[in-house]
Design a protein around this motif. Structure first.
Motif, PDB file in Angstrom:
ATOM      1  N   UNK A  69       0.872  -1.136  -0.168  1.00 26.85           N
ATOM      2  CA  UNK A  69       0.020  -0.099  -0.090  1.00 26.85           C
ATOM      3  C   UNK A  69       0.890   1.199  -0.005  1.00 26.85           C
ATOM      4  N   UNK A  70       1.952   1.326   0.869  1.00 25.09           N
ATOM      5  CA  UNK A  70       2.915   2.390   0.840  1.00 25.09           C
ATOM      6  C   UNK A  70       3.453   2.651  -0.679  1.00 25.09           C
ATOM      7  N   UNK A  71       3.751   1.470  -1.145  1.00 23.10           N
ATOM      8  CA  UNK A  71       4.334   1.778  -2.541  1.00 23.10           C
ATOM      9  C   UNK A  71       3.531   2.442  -3.661  1.00 23.10           C
ATOM     10  N   UNK A  72       2.267   1.709  -3.439  1.00 24.87           N
ATOM     11  CA  UNK A  72       1.341   2.292  -4.285  1.00 24.87           C
ATOM     12  C   UNK A  72       0.961   3.954  -3.868  1.00 24.87           C
ATOM     13  N   UNK A  73       0.950   4.314  -2.534  1.00 24.23           N
ATOM     14  CA  UNK A  73       0.738   5.709  -2.144  1.00 24.23           C
ATOM     15  C   UNK A  73       2.012   6.558  -2.978  1.00 24.23           C
ATOM     16  N   UNK A  74       3.107   6.032  -2.802  1.00 23.52           N
ATOM     17  CA  UNK A  74       4.383   6.616  -3.228  1.00 23.52           C
ATOM     18  C   UNK A  74       4.273   7.076  -4.697  1.00 23.52           C
ATOM     19  N   UNK A  75       3.717   6.180  -5.263  1.00 21.85           N
ATOM     20  CA  UNK A  75       3.619   6.404  -6.778  1.00 21.85           C
ATOM     21  C   UNK A  75       2.673   7.481  -7.291  1.00 21.85           C
ATOM     22  N   UNK A  76       1.835   7.701  -6.192  1.00 25.43           N
ATOM     23  CA  UNK A  76       0.701   8.663  -6.446  1.00 25.43           C
ATOM     24  C   UNK A  76       1.174  10.101  -5.714  1.00 25.43           C
ATOM     25  N   UNK A  77       2.180   9.825  -4.867  1.00 30.23           N
ATOM     26  CA  UNK A  77       2.467  11.143  -3.939  1.00 30.23           C
ATOM     27  C   UNK A  77       4.082  10.866  -3.764  1.00 30.23           C
ATOM     28  N   UNK A  78       4.721  11.127  -4.853  1.00 26.99           N
ATOM     29  CA  UNK A  78       6.019  11.082  -4.706  1.00 26.99           C
ATOM     30  C   UNK A  78       6.902  11.901  -3.558  1.00 26.99           C
ATOM     31  N   UNK A  79       6.122  12.877  -3.211  1.00 32.70           N
ATOM     32  CA  UNK A  79       6.930  14.042  -2.290  1.00 32.70           C
ATOM     33  C   UNK A  79       6.949  13.321  -0.953  1.00 32.70           C
ATOM     34  N   UNK A 100      -5.721  -7.629  14.637  1.00 32.95           N
ATOM     35  CA  UNK A 100      -5.097  -6.532  14.748  1.00 32.95           C
ATOM     36  C   UNK A 100      -4.265  -6.129  13.664  1.00 32.95           C
ATOM     37  N   UNK A 101      -4.345  -6.846  12.441  1.00 37.48           N
ATOM     38  CA  UNK A 101      -3.589  -6.823  11.289  1.00 37.48           C
ATOM     39  C   UNK A 101      -3.551  -5.288  10.678  1.00 37.48           C
ATOM     40  N   UNK A 102      -4.498  -4.647  10.973  1.00 34.02           N
ATOM     41  CA  UNK A 102      -4.533  -3.172  10.759  1.00 34.02           C
ATOM     42  C   UNK A 102      -4.703  -2.973   9.191  1.00 34.02           C
ATOM     43  N   UNK A 103      -5.282  -3.943   8.341  1.00 29.01           N
ATOM     44  CA  UNK A 103      -5.500  -3.721   6.883  1.00 29.01           C
ATOM     45  C   UNK A 103      -6.211  -2.624   6.592  1.00 29.01           C
ATOM     46  N   UNK A 104      -7.518  -2.134   7.530  1.00 25.14           N
ATOM     47  CA  UNK A 104      -8.339  -1.192   7.043  1.00 25.14           C
ATOM     48  C   UNK A 104      -7.750   0.104   7.261  1.00 25.14           C
ATOM     49  N   UNK A 105      -6.615   0.216   8.042  1.00 20.85           N
ATOM     50  CA  UNK A 105      -6.080   1.198   8.364  1.00 20.85           C
ATOM     51  C   UNK A 105      -5.102   2.004   7.292  1.00 20.85           C
ATOM     52  N   UNK A 106      -4.741   1.152   6.270  1.00 20.90           N
ATOM     53  CA  UNK A 106      -3.849   1.374   5.342  1.00 20.90           C
ATOM     54  C   UNK A 106      -4.188   2.383   4.331  1.00 20.90           C
ATOM     55  N   UNK A 126      -3.579   5.360  -1.397  1.00 18.32           N
ATOM     56  CA  UNK A 126      -3.755   6.449  -2.209  1.00 18.32           C
ATOM     57  C   UNK A 126      -5.069   6.384  -3.067  1.00 18.32           C
ATOM     58  N   UNK A 127      -5.250   7.817  -3.131  1.00 19.72           N
ATOM     59  CA  UNK A 127      -6.672   8.093  -3.614  1.00 19.72           C
ATOM     60  C   UNK A 127      -7.052   7.470  -5.083  1.00 19.72           C
ATOM     61  N   UNK A 128      -5.869   7.033  -5.880  1.00 15.73           N
ATOM     62  CA  UNK A 128      -6.152   6.685  -6.926  1.00 15.73           C
ATOM     63  C   UNK A 128      -6.534   5.138  -7.046  1.00 15.73           C
ATOM     64  N   UNK A 129      -6.472   4.417  -5.757  1.00 14.76           N
ATOM     65  CA  UNK A 129      -6.834   3.069  -5.607  1.00 14.76           C
ATOM     66  C   UNK A 129      -8.330   3.286  -4.743  1.00 14.76           C
ATOM     67  N   UNK A 130      -9.175   3.866  -5.343  1.00 11.90           N
ATOM     68  CA  UNK A 130     -10.815   3.767  -5.042  1.00 11.90           C
ATOM     69  C   UNK A 130     -10.714   4.545  -3.841  1.00 11.90           C
ATOM     70  N   UNK A 131     -10.155   5.824  -3.686  1.00  9.74           N
ATOM     71  CA  UNK A 131     -10.169   6.356  -2.595  1.00  9.74           C
ATOM     72  C   UNK A 131      -9.104   6.046  -1.641  1.00  9.74           C
ATOM     73  N   UNK A 132      -8.400   4.877  -1.650  1.00  9.95           N
ATOM     74  CA  UNK A 132      -7.373   4.585  -0.707  1.00  9.95           C
ATOM     75  C   UNK A 132      -7.683   3.704   0.705  1.00  9.95           C
ATOM     76  N   UNK A 133      -8.819   3.599   0.881  1.00 13.04           N
ATOM     77  CA  UNK A 133      -9.062   2.644   2.011  1.00 13.04           C
ATOM     78  C   UNK A 133      -9.729   1.519   2.022  1.00 13.04           C
ATOM     79  N   UNK A 134      -9.699   0.788   2.580  1.00 16.17           N
ATOM     80  CA  UNK A 134     -10.323  -0.887   2.393  1.00 16.17           C
ATOM     81  C   UNK A 134     -11.524  -0.885   3.280  1.00 16.17           C
ATOM     82  N   UNK A 141     -12.679  -3.833  11.152  1.00 17.34           N
ATOM     83  CA  UNK A 141     -13.257  -3.085   9.778  1.00 17.34           C
ATOM     84  C   UNK A 141     -13.400  -1.559  10.625  1.00 17.34           C
ATOM     85  N   UNK A 142     -13.205  -0.624   9.602  1.00 18.16           N
ATOM     86  CA  UNK A 142     -13.653   0.846  10.019  1.00 18.16           C
ATOM     87  C   UNK A 142     -15.511   0.846  10.111  1.00 18.16           C
TER      88      UNK A 142
END
Length: 747
Positions: free
Chosen positions: A164-174, A390-396, A399-407, A427-428
């Protein structure tokens, strides 16, 4: 990549895949190619950090049961990443995301053969990892498969986090790339870390035999149980329930001078163990005995000295087993629950650095890995519990380009298994509840669902029913009830609470209407009785609340409609009560004939629906009520539409349903009112179910307790029972699905 040697703890794991489904809601249908690109490129970056992902598990031949990882050689296996687009016209029909979302993404509808790139079991050489992006109408279901010989649950969670962080980085390189530290993938830290213990005579979670010992005795052999006799079901347990029981038990221990305590997870496991044992041992072929064992997987990372990194991706799940005599498992007393929970706590605490290193030493010394097995079984009196809470998957953040970014949800492809409980990731949508997936013999599951004590502990959510020889896998889910709760909170609301709680297998869509809308713009209801009432509705896992908004046949200004939607959305920030609203119920909607005369009305309703669906503070649900045949195009932007609202004398059963768009029956609802006591509610429901509509009739006196019971019994959800009972699957009627086969009530 070079070959990778696996550790003793890796080699203890079953040669199976952990298959996780991550669901995302999509705002449009034009994102497939861009989402595909981001996921692929993000995965490529991940593999650079964790190259073992592109390998395959193979049998080394050095000793029986030993495996390692090498570069992929079997071209017949699926690629690292693939896409299946179920939105294509020639693709396999799948229910829409909104339909699945409204039913909390039931695993009954998530078929592994369609959604997963790999089966649960696969002979070697077997890929270490594979993923598949499944696009359905309005959503994305991302399936990731992890070979258990390489990753445990926490390790899989780390892999998803970095992806998820790699996908986010591709959308937000900064933001800069976030990669794993070398210690996360260095298995050398465990390869030679075994150390024999001088004080441990046994490892409670394991049995070790010798080649000369007969391991085929009746006691060790699993009974022959046909898969078709199994039922896998999901239950929801409120955190409030667990916390109350934990306080009761810890208070009990303190008052008796016990220098011990129990955790919330101990209470959860104790409650499950007790309830399942009671349900199973009334079964004719149950393995009766004087004791029972529960096996659990304990994360050993923090228990080693020095501790392993939380980001270590290999297996450090250590089995422990708790064994107790039978009597406490058949008692509902706090004393019995305390005895069970304390026994579990002691077993968990026994997993320490000495235990883990002694285990590694033992495994490394074995000439044949089949000689070590879990000391607990999953049949007879025993069961196993594993937690991914407590895997925290829904907290990942993908990035917004993946359906808003949230599971939205984390699920497992449909499966049947016996004697295993899986505590699903948080889950949230249900932060204050625990979801548990469990598998039992069908008769035991039915007994569990009917157990009064268990109903006070958990509520039934959904199930994968058993199959008989020669039958297909069509599942007939429980129908939904659409209830216009247009009354001030009084005794009538109490009747509704009772009906909802007594039918946990039925989803209730509750429409509230404080004052021909939300009332004062931008504010929560001023009357405390109303906020209390809505908060009470929100405590039920099987209820969704909708806010009433009138549209004046598309004549009301959109700004005014938006303002009322905004007001309902603002309720999500209200404290201390939880009065958040799941969606919007638009009333006074233009009919099909109105829209034919003025096409701009279609755009009007499309706009307000999309506004409500995307509004923060709401959960994306939308319903329309034209009260007659509505514009068919609106089904594309709604969860459901009320196609009939009239007196019982105007309801003509199958003839009325025949006027509805037949391809949209799964999203059609009816409201029939002014019925008489002698109205054949069950007969009317049967007709609607048989046509794939699923909208029962029934109230001759608004919100009367008996009236509501008649309705819930007709739907099939009374007493926590019912799986729909329809003569035909909704899918056979060509419907889009049955999330919103909304059952109407009579006003």
């Amino acid at each position: 990549m070079a070959s990778t040697r696996l550790t003793a703890l890796d080699l203890l794991m079953p040669p199976a895949y952990t298959r996780l489904l991550l669901t995302f809601g999509r705002k449009g249908e034009d994102e497939v190619s861009s989402i595909d690109t981001i996921l692929r490129e993000g995965l490529s970056r991940l593999v650079e950090t964790v190259p073992v992902l592109k390998g395959e598990v193979f049998t080394t031949g050095q000793r029986a049961g030993e495996v390692a990882v090498q570069p992929r050689t079997d071209i017949k296996n699926p690629p690292l990443f693939q896409v299946r687009d179920y939105t294509l016209k020639d693709g396999k029909p799948m229910k829409s995301y909104l339909e699945l979302y409204a039913r909390d993404m039931p695993m009954t509808e998530l078929d592994g053969e369609d959604l997963a790139p790999l089966p649960t079991f696969l002979s070697n050489p077997a890929p270490v990892f594979a993923a598949q992006a499944n696009f359905i109408a309005g959503g994305l279901i991302l399936c990731a498969c992890f070979h258990h010989s390489v990753f445990d649950g926490p390790g899989a969670g780390v892999i998803l986090k970095v992806w998820s962080e790699c996908c986010n980085f591709l959308q937000n390189p900064a933001d800069g790339p976030k990669l794993l530290s070398p210690v996360a993938t260095d298995r050398n830290v465990l390869l030679e870390s075994g150390k024999p213990s001088t004080s441990l005579d046994i490892l409670a979670g394991y049995e070790i035999t010798t080649p000369s010992k007969d391991s085929t005795t009746e006691e060790q052999s699993a009974p022959t149980v046909a898969v078709t006799e199994m039922t896998t079901a999901t239950f929801t347990i409120q955190n409030e329930t667990l916390q109350r029981l934990k306080v009761d038990v810890n208070t009990y221990l303190s008052q008796r001078g016990k220098n011990e305590w129990v955790s919330t997870n101990d209470i959860l496991c104790a409650g499950l163990w007790r309830a399942i044992t009671k349900a199973r041992l009334e079964s004719p072929d149950a393995h009766f005995g004087t004791t029972s064992r529960v096996g659990m997987a304990v994360n050993g990372r923090s228990r080693m000295q020095p501790p392993l990194s939380d980001e270590y991706v290999g297996n450090v799940n250590i089995y422990t087993a708790t064994e107790i005599d039978m009597p406490p498992l058949f008692s509902d007393a706090t004393e019995s629950l305390a005895e069970i929970a304390v026994a579990i706590r002691r077993s968990v605490l026994s997993v320490n650095d000495e235990y883990i290193r002694h285990l590694i030493h033992k495994v490394n010394q074995l000439p044949d890995l089949s000689l070590i097995t879990p000391s607990f079984k999953v049949w007879g009196n025993d069961l196993a519990i594993t937690t991914w809470r407590e895997m925290g998957i829904c907290d990942l953040d993908w990035g917004s380009g993946i359906c808003g970014g949230k599971v939205d949800f984390v699920r497992i492809p449909s499966a049947r298994f016996h004697g295993l409980c899986v505590v699903l990731p948080r889950t949230s949508h249900k932060p204050d509840a625990v979801e548990v997936l469990m598998g039992l013999k069908t008769e035991s599951m039915e007994r569990l669902k009917g157990d009064a004590s268990f109903k006070n502990f958990a509520s039934f959510q959904s199930e994968r029913g058993s199959l008989k020889a020669g039958e297909g896998s069509t599942f007939h889910p429980a129908l939904s009830i659409l209830l216009p709760l247009w009354a001030w909170p009084d005794a009538s609301w109490q009747n509704v609470y009772t009906a909802i709680s007594s039918s946990p297998s039925t989803t209730w869509h509750i429409v509230i209407n404080p004052n021909s809308g939300p009332g004062t713009t931008g504010s929560a209801p001023s009357a405390q009785v109303y906020t209390d009432g809505v908060a009470k509705l929100n405590t039920y896992a099987n209820a969704l609340t909708y806010g009433y908004v009138k549209t004046g046949k598309a004549g009301r200004a959109q700004a005014d409609v938006h303002a009322e939607v905004d007001t309902y959305a603002s309720w999500a920030t209200h404290v201390p009560e939880n009065i958040s609203i799941a969606g919007i119920f638009f009333d006074e909607v233009s009919s099909m004939w109105d829209a034919q005369a003025d096409a701009s009305k279609i755009q009007y309703y499309t706009d307000v629906a999309n506004y409500a669906r995307q509004k923060p503070g709401l959960a994306g649900h939308v319903a329309f009520n034209p009260g007659t045949l509505g514009p068919e195009q609106l089904f594309d932007v709604a969860d459901f539409m009320v196609e009939f609202e009239n007196a019982v004398g105007e309801w003509h059963g199958a003839d009325t349903i025949a006027t509805f768009p037949q391809a949209r029956l799964g999203k059609s609802a009816v409201w029939v009112y002014n019925s008489a006591p002698e109205t054949d509610v069950a007969g009317a429901v049967a007709v609607m179910q048989g046509k794939g509509l699923g909208a029962p009739t029934g109230c001759y006196k608004t919100f009367d307790a008996g009236n509501l019971k008649t309705l819930t019994d007709a739907v099939g959800g009374g007493q926590g029972q019912g799986q729909g009972g329809a003569a035909a699957s909704p899918g056979t009627a060509g419907t889009a699905g049955n999330v919103t086969q909304c059952a109407a009530v009579m006003e």
